[in-house]
Design an enzyme around this catalytic site. Structure first.
Site, PDB file in Angstrom:
ATOM      1  N   SER A  76       0.838  -1.347  -0.186  1.00 39.81           N
ATOM      2  CA  SER A  76      -0.129  -0.038   0.055  1.00 39.81           C
ATOM      3  C   SER A  76       0.859   1.404  -0.081  1.00 39.81           C
ATOM      4  O   SER A  76       1.930   1.111   0.621  1.00 39.81           O
ATOM      5  CB  SER A  76      -0.835  -0.022   1.240  1.00 39.81           C
ATOM      6  OG  SER A  76      -0.075  -0.247   2.505  1.00 39.81           O
ATOM      7  N   GLN A  97       1.685   4.415   1.829  1.00 43.45           N
ATOM      8  CA  GLN A  97       1.745   4.336   3.334  1.00 43.45           C
ATOM      9  C   GLN A  97       2.838   5.399   3.657  1.00 43.45           C
ATOM     10  O   GLN A  97       3.740   5.633   3.228  1.00 43.45           O
ATOM     11  CB  GLN A  97       1.810   2.953   3.843  1.00 43.45           C
ATOM     12  CG  GLN A  97       3.205   2.268   3.528  1.00 43.45           C
ATOM     13  CD  GLN A  97       3.253   0.981   3.976  1.00 43.45           C
ATOM     14  OE1 GLN A  97       4.197   0.533   4.839  1.00 43.45           O
ATOM     15  NE2 GLN A  97       2.539  -0.083   3.300  1.00 43.45           N
ATOM     16  N   HIS A  99       4.620   6.098   8.008  1.00 40.07           N
ATOM     17  CA  HIS A  99       4.639   5.572   9.453  1.00 40.07           C
ATOM     18  C   HIS A  99       4.526   6.767  10.143  1.00 40.07           C
ATOM     19  O   HIS A  99       5.287   7.801  10.088  1.00 40.07           O
ATOM     20  CB  HIS A  99       5.663   4.766   9.575  1.00 40.07           C
ATOM     21  CG  HIS A  99       5.862   3.426   8.712  1.00 40.07           C
ATOM     22  ND1 HIS A  99       4.825   2.626   8.496  1.00 40.07           N
ATOM     23  CD2 HIS A  99       6.835   3.341   7.913  1.00 40.07           C
ATOM     24  CE1 HIS A  99       5.273   1.892   7.845  1.00 40.07           C
ATOM     25  NE2 HIS A  99       6.446   2.249   7.141  1.00 40.07           N
ATOM     26  N   LYS A 147       8.309   4.526  13.686  1.00 40.51           N
ATOM     27  CA  LYS A 147       8.676   3.285  12.806  1.00 40.51           C
ATOM     28  C   LYS A 147       9.502   3.891  11.626  1.00 40.51           C
ATOM     29  O   LYS A 147       9.301   3.656  10.498  1.00 40.51           O
ATOM     30  CB  LYS A 147       7.419   2.477  12.032  1.00 40.51           C
ATOM     31  CG  LYS A 147       7.877   1.013  11.395  1.00 40.51           C
ATOM     32  CD  LYS A 147       6.780   0.697  10.913  1.00 40.51           C
ATOM     33  CE  LYS A 147       7.110  -0.659  10.126  1.00 40.51           C
ATOM     34  NZ  LYS A 147       6.046  -1.059   9.112  1.00 40.51           N
ATOM     35  N   GLU A 204      12.562   3.386   8.938  1.00 40.99           N
ATOM     36  CA  GLU A 204      12.903   2.085   8.426  1.00 40.99           C
ATOM     37  C   GLU A 204      14.043   2.226   7.410  1.00 40.99           C
ATOM     38  O   GLU A 204      14.179   3.226   6.866  1.00 40.99           O
ATOM     39  CB  GLU A 204      11.674   1.058   8.056  1.00 40.99           C
ATOM     40  CG  GLU A 204      11.035   1.908   6.821  1.00 40.99           C
ATOM     41  CD  GLU A 204       9.673   1.250   6.327  1.00 40.99           C
ATOM     42  OE1 GLU A 204       8.963   0.668   7.502  1.00 40.99           O
ATOM     43  OE2 GLU A 204       9.403   1.273   5.153  1.00 40.99           O
ATOM     44  N   HIS A 257       5.407   6.181   0.893  1.00 47.04           N
ATOM     45  CA  HIS A 257       5.997   5.145   0.051  1.00 47.04           C
ATOM     46  C   HIS A 257       5.155   4.113  -0.106  1.00 47.04           C
ATOM     47  O   HIS A 257       4.235   3.849   0.393  1.00 47.04           O
ATOM     48  CB  HIS A 257       7.365   4.948   0.938  1.00 47.04           C
ATOM     49  CG  HIS A 257       7.106   4.113   2.113  1.00 47.04           C
ATOM     50  ND1 HIS A 257       6.774   4.899   3.396  1.00 47.04           N
ATOM     51  CD2 HIS A 257       7.199   2.849   2.445  1.00 47.04           C
ATOM     52  CE1 HIS A 257       6.768   4.323   4.421  1.00 47.04           C
ATOM     53  NE2 HIS A 257       6.739   2.786   3.860  1.00 47.04           N
ATOM     54  N   ARG A 311      -2.514   3.697   5.962  1.00 47.50           N
ATOM     55  CA  ARG A 311      -2.658   3.602   4.482  1.00 47.50           C
ATOM     56  C   ARG A 311      -3.629   4.311   3.761  1.00 47.50           C
ATOM     57  O   ARG A 311      -4.379   4.789   4.160  1.00 47.50           O
ATOM     58  CB  ARG A 311      -3.084   1.939   4.193  1.00 47.50           C
ATOM     59  CG  ARG A 311      -2.038   1.027   4.809  1.00 47.50           C
ATOM     60  CD  ARG A 311      -2.681  -0.492   4.545  1.00 47.50           C
ATOM     61  NE  ARG A 311      -1.880  -1.490   5.148  1.00 47.50           N
ATOM     62  CZ  ARG A 311      -1.837  -1.843   6.427  1.00 47.50           C
ATOM     63  NH1 ARG A 311      -2.589  -1.157   7.250  1.00 47.50           N
ATOM     64  NH2 ARG A 311      -0.690  -2.803   6.953  1.00 47.50           N
ATOM     65  N   LYS A 348      -6.870  -3.363   2.299  1.00 46.14           N
ATOM     66  CA  LYS A 348      -7.132  -2.900   3.986  1.00 46.14           C
ATOM     67  C   LYS A 348      -7.854  -1.608   4.340  1.00 46.14           C
ATOM     68  O   LYS A 348      -7.986  -0.700   3.264  1.00 46.14           O
ATOM     69  CB  LYS A 348      -5.535  -3.024   4.643  1.00 46.14           C
ATOM     70  CG  LYS A 348      -4.988  -4.419   4.417  1.00 46.14           C
ATOM     71  CD  LYS A 348      -3.667  -4.389   5.186  1.00 46.14           C
ATOM     72  CE  LYS A 348      -3.252  -5.926   5.049  1.00 46.14           C
ATOM     73  NZ  LYS A 348      -1.862  -5.981   5.677  1.00 46.14           N
TER      74      LYS A 348
END
Length: 424
Positions: free
Chosen positions: A112, A114, A116, A139, A141, A279, A298, A304
Site C-alpha cells: 500500500s 503508506q 509511518h 517506525k 525504516e 512510500h 494506508r 485494507k
C-alpha cells in the site's frame, strides 16, 4: 555443539507473515528461510511476504534452545528476565526490549501507499484505535536490496509535478482546475511553505476523490496510454501505472503514483524512510530494519483499512529524490549501512571460503541472519556452526569471530546504530 552458558549467542526461531502481496511458494526467499529456520514445509499456493526477527508482539521470535531450559521461550520474555544482555545504555534509553525489528521481504506485487507516524502521532493513534495501530512507537525504516528492488518513495520536485499536471489530464479532472493551477502558478521563489501548501492541497484533493470519479479517470487514463503506446514508447512511470492498475483496478493509488519518485535499488543499495514520508514497495526482495513498531497509515493500493485524512495531514511534503545508501566498508568483508536513526543499523558480511573476520564487541545487542552458505561463529568458549536460515541473538559487549572452510558465508547483522554509542 554450543555450551549452555550465558555468554553465548542464542539461536532463534523466526516468524513469517503471509500477506497477499508476498511471493508464492519456493519463489520467495522468505519461504526458503522459513523452511531452513523452522523446518516448515513450503506450500506452493501460499504467499510468503515477511520473515520477522525480533520481539514485536505481531510476530515474535522464540529461543530455539535445543532441549535447554529456555527452549520455546519468547525472545521478549527472555530479555525481560536477562535485561543485561541489552547493555546499560540501550536498557536506559528503551527499557527491557529490543529497539529494532529485523525482516526479510519477498515482494511480488505493490504494498500500500503508506506512511509511518512519528512518536507523538503513534501514541495518539494507538490510544484512539488500538485494533488498527498496535503500538505507540514510531517506525523509521531502511530497505537493503537483495535483488533489484523497486519502490515509490517521497514526492517528486515542483518542476516534475508541474510536468505531471500538464501531461496527465486525468489528474486535473480529479483535483479540479483551481487546485492544479495553484501548483502550476507557483514558483520556488514563493517560499517552501507556499509550495508545501499547494502540494498538500492538490494531493489531498486527489486522494479524496470519489470511487466513481476515480474509476472513470483510471479508465480514461488506460485508454489514452494504450493509444499513446502506438505512437511512442511509454515512460517507465506510465508503464508502472498500468502495472499497478492490473494489480489494484480502480484504486486511487494507481494515479497517485505519478506524484512519487520511482526508485530502483540495485542489490547492495539501501533506502531509508523517516516518519511521515509516503512510500510503497513495488517488487523484489530486501532486508528491512526498523524501530520496533508495526504502525502503518494506508491510503491506496490496498484492500485494507484506509485512513486518507490522517495520511494527508501527517505527511512532511518534502520533495526531491531520496538518498541512496551504498554502505561503507567496516573491514575487508563487512559493509555497514548507517541510517540517521538511533534504533538500528545493518551490516552485510560476505566471507569467502577459507577466511575469517571479527565483529568487534559493541555496547548493544545484535541479531545475525545466515543468508547463504555455512561458517563457524566463535565467542569466548562458545563455538558453533551456522548454516543458511540460522538466526542468532548476540548479547551486548560480545566480540564474535566468524570463519569459513569450504563454503562462502553471506550474513546480515542488525544492531543499534553505532552513532547512538558515539562509535563507528
Amino acid at each position: 555443539m554450543a555450551k549452555a552458558n550465558a555468554d553465548r549467542l542464542r539461536r532463534l526461531r523466526a516468524w513469517v507473515q503471509n500477506y497477499d502481496w508476498g511471493k508464492y511458494g519456493a519463489e520467495a526467499q522468505v519461504a526458503r528461510l522459513l523452511a531452513l529456520n523452522c523446518g516448515v514445509e513450503i506450500e506452493p499456493e501460499r504467499p510468503y511476504a515477511e520473515f520477522w526477527m525480533g520481539t514485536h508482539g505481531s510476530g515474535p521470535s522464540f529461543l530455539a534452545d535445543e532441549g535447554g531450559e529456555d527452549e520455546n521461550v519468547g525472545l521478549k520474555e527472555w530479555i525481560g528476565k536477562n535485561p543485561n544482555v541489552l547493555g546499560h545504555k540501550v536498557l536506559e534509553n528503551w527499557g527491557s526490549d529490543l529497539p529494532f525489528l529485523f525482516k526479510v521481504l519477498s515482494v511480488a506485487k505493490a504494498l500500500s501507499i503508506q506512511a509511518h507516524p512519528d512518536k507523538e502521532l503513534a501514541k495518539e493513534l494507538h490510544k484512539l484505535l488500538p485494533n488498527l495501530y498496535k503500538d505507540g512507537n514510531h517506525k523509521p525504516e531502511m530497505a537493503l536490496a537483495i535483488t533489484e528492488f523497486r519502490a515509490l518513495c517521497g514526492f517528486i520536485t515542483l518542476e516534475e509535478l508541474k510536468g505531471v499536471l500538464e501531461d496527465v489530464p486525468e489528474i486535473v479532472e480529479l483535483v479540479g482546475t483551481a487546485s492544479a493551477n495553484q501548483v502550476l502558478n507557483i514558483d520556488e521563489q514563493d517560499g517552501a511553505e507556499k509550495v508545501k501548501f499547494a502540494l498538500r492541497s492538490v494531493f489531498t484533493q486527489l486522494m479524496s476523490a470519489s470511487k466513481e470519479m476515480t474509476m472513470k479517470a483510471i479508465s480514461k487514463l488506460k485508454s489514452r496510454l494504450h493509444k499513446v503506446s502506438q505512437l511512442r514508447c511509454l515512460t517507465e512511470k506510465e508503464q508502472l501505472v498500468l502495472q499497478l492498475e492490473r494489480q489494484y483496478p480502480g484504486d486511487i493509488g494507481v494515479i497517485s503514483a505519478f506524484f512519487f519518485n520511482y526508485v530502483k535499488l540495485n542489490p547492495g543499495e539501501a533506502l531509508y524512510l523517516g516518519a511521515n514520508e509516503p512510500h510503497a514497495y513495488l517488487s523484489g526482495e530486501c532486508i528491512e530494519c526498523m524501530a520496533t513498531s508495526d504502525n502503518v497509515v494506508r491510503a491506496g493500493l490496498t484492500p485494507k483499512h484506509r485512513d486518507i485524512q490522517t495520511l494527508c495531514s501527517m505527511l512532511t511534503y518534502k520533495q526531491g529524490y531520496p538518498e541512496i545508501l551504498k554502505g561503507f566498508p567496516l573491514s575487508p568483508y563487512i559493509t555497514r549501512y548507517l541510517p540517521p536513526f538511533d534504533e538500528f543499523e545493518v551490516d552485510l558480511c560476505i566471507l569467502p571460503k577459507g577466511s575469517s573476520t571479527v565483529f568487534p564487541a559493541i555496547p548493544g545487542p545484535s541479531i545475525f541472519l545466515a543468508f547463504v552458505g555455512e561458517g563457524t561463529l566463535h565467542t569466548g568458549s562458545w563455538k558453533d556452526i551456522v548454516t543458511e536460515g540460522d538466526v542468532l541473538f548476540a548479547p551486548a559487549n560480545m566480540e564474535i569471530t566468524i570463519s569459513t572452510a569450504s563454503s562462502e558465508l553471506q550474513l546480515y547483522r542488525a544492531g543499534v546504530n553505532s552513532r547512538f554509542f558515539h562509535v563507528l
